[in-house]
Scaffold this active site. Structure first.
Site, PDB file in Angstrom:
ATOM      1  N   GLY A 316     -42.036 -23.849 -21.969  1.00 37.55           N
ATOM      2  CA  GLY A 316     -41.819 -23.378 -22.969  1.00 37.55           C
ATOM      3  C   GLY A 316     -40.703 -22.181 -22.470  1.00 37.55           C
ATOM      4  O   GLY A 316     -40.329 -22.548 -21.301  1.00 37.55           O
ATOM      5  N   GLU A 317     -40.496 -21.303 -23.323  1.00 38.95           N
ATOM      6  CA  GLU A 317     -40.092 -20.285 -22.249  1.00 38.95           C
ATOM      7  C   GLU A 317     -37.838 -21.245 -22.911  1.00 38.95           C
ATOM      8  O   GLU A 317     -36.779 -20.001 -22.275  1.00 38.95           O
ATOM      9  CB  GLU A 317     -39.332 -19.770 -21.715  1.00 38.95           C
ATOM     10  N   GLY A 318     -37.096 -22.241 -23.119  1.00 43.84           N
ATOM     11  CA  GLY A 318     -36.472 -22.315 -22.624  1.00 43.84           C
ATOM     12  C   GLY A 318     -35.691 -22.671 -21.010  1.00 43.84           C
ATOM     13  O   GLY A 318     -34.601 -23.310 -20.872  1.00 43.84           O
TER      14      GLY A 318
END
Length: 356
Positions: A316-318
């Site tokens: 996740g997180e980008g």
């Protein structure tokens, strides 16, 4: 001041003529037509985006990470303490998390945005906080519809402001303990799939606790009765502030005629919402990587998307969006820097697209 309705109304359609010109140009480059595969398709997609002025190009790059906590954490659907959301948001401001390292490598700036962290404000984090965490979707709605609409508009405006300052390529990311649970609920609602088909391990949930997570998602849907034809209803009832925020980035970038790189499973759920709210958003979305989360295939099939990278990632997180930014730049470099067949006196026979 522009309203959400006006913003959605003003999303431009892709420029079909620019796309046709781009395809013609690419077919005349120094290679067999079609031999660079999806890189060619990506360049044509970019050429059609009005914000890029009819040609594939990348200016400034930004990854917008939406950070929020979730009331459903109380249902035992995550192994990490809730405070990890705040800790990791602070780490992002120091550039030490996965997305920060990958974004720096890609030459992109990470914007860490607090849309609902259950902690005191964090220095260096953009403050768009709606509340200290959203509601527990297993017992009621995540938020009110008005809260969802206000956050969509605020994030969309922030995105458009970045576009005015030179950003032409956006990536979306999120941070929030337990957020794969609302994401799974949203995917279940939008695709008509049972929770068992879309609920995964998230951030290493033990197999012994998966059945509880499935039950929580089913309860959330049964209690809240979200309308799958109303994207804002789904976001407000079984989503979360971080998921609303990512949806807002997509709406804002599309309004500016600019591309958005999706990340993983969480961003797929937001993309489903964005496309339900405004189908005109779809041509501006670029899938980065194939998430290892269980419901990824179902969500992507519903979006009719095939990601560019298969890396077994689920951070996740980008992180996936940042990792894919060089692919977008490669499509632009191909378009502008390759030589042309006509200038090299090469005539290829038709049907030679698979030649090497």
């Amino acid at each position: 001041m522009q309203t959400l309705h006006a913003l959605l109304r003003d999303i431009p359609a892709p420029d079909a003529e620019a796309m046709a010109r781009a395809q013609q140009h690419i077919d005349g480059l120094l290679k067999p037509p079609g031999s660079l595969g999806r890189l060619e398709t990506l360049a044509v997609q970019l050429a059609g985006m009005p914000g890029l002025n009819g040609t594939p190009q990348v200016g400034e790059k930004a990854v917008l990470v939406m950070c929020a906590d979730h009331g459903v954490w109380d249902e035992g659907v995550a192994v990490s303490p809730k405070i990890v959301t705040a800790i990791q948001a602070a780490n992002m401001t120091q550039g030490t998390t996965g997305v920060c390292v990958l974004a720096a490598q890609a030459g992109a700036k990470v914007h860490v945005i607090d849309v609902g962290i259950d902690a005191e404000p964090i220095p260096g984090v953009v403050d768009m906080r709606v509340a200290r965490g959203c509601g527990n979707i297993a017992v009621g709605p995540a938020m009110s519809r008005s809260q969802a609409e206000a956050l969509l508009l605020e994030v969309s405006r922030y995105t458009c402001d970045l576009a005015k300052r030179g950003v032409t390529l956006f990536g979306v990311g999120e941070l929030g303990m337990a957020n794969t649970t609302p994401a799974a609920a949203m995917v279940s609602v939008f695709t008509g799939s049972d929770a068992k088909e879309v609920v995964g391990i998230g951030a290493n949930l033990p197999p012994s606790r998966i059945d509880n997570k499935v039950d929580v998602v089913r309860r959330a849907i049964a209690i809240n009765q979200p309308n799958p034809r109303d994207g804002i209803d789904v976001l407000s009832k079984v989503g979360g502030f971080d998921l609303v925020g990512m949806t807002g980035v997509m709406l804002g970038a599309a309004r500016c005629g600019l591309p958005v790189l999706l990340d993983g499973f969480l961003s797929y759920s937001a993309a489903l919402a964005a496309c339900q709210i405004a189908p005109a958003v779809r041509p501006y979305l670029i899938p980065s990587h194939f998430s290892a989360e269980k419901g990824a295939r179902i969500a992507l099939a519903h979006l009719s998307m095939e990601p560019y990278l298969h890396m077994a990632m689920r951070l996740g997180e980008g992180s996936g969006a940042a990792l894919a930014m060089p692919i977008v730049e490669a499509a632009c470099a191909m378009f502008h820097n390759m030589g042309e067949l006509a200038a090299s006196n090469i005539v290829l026979p038709e049907g030679n697209a698979n030649a090497t």
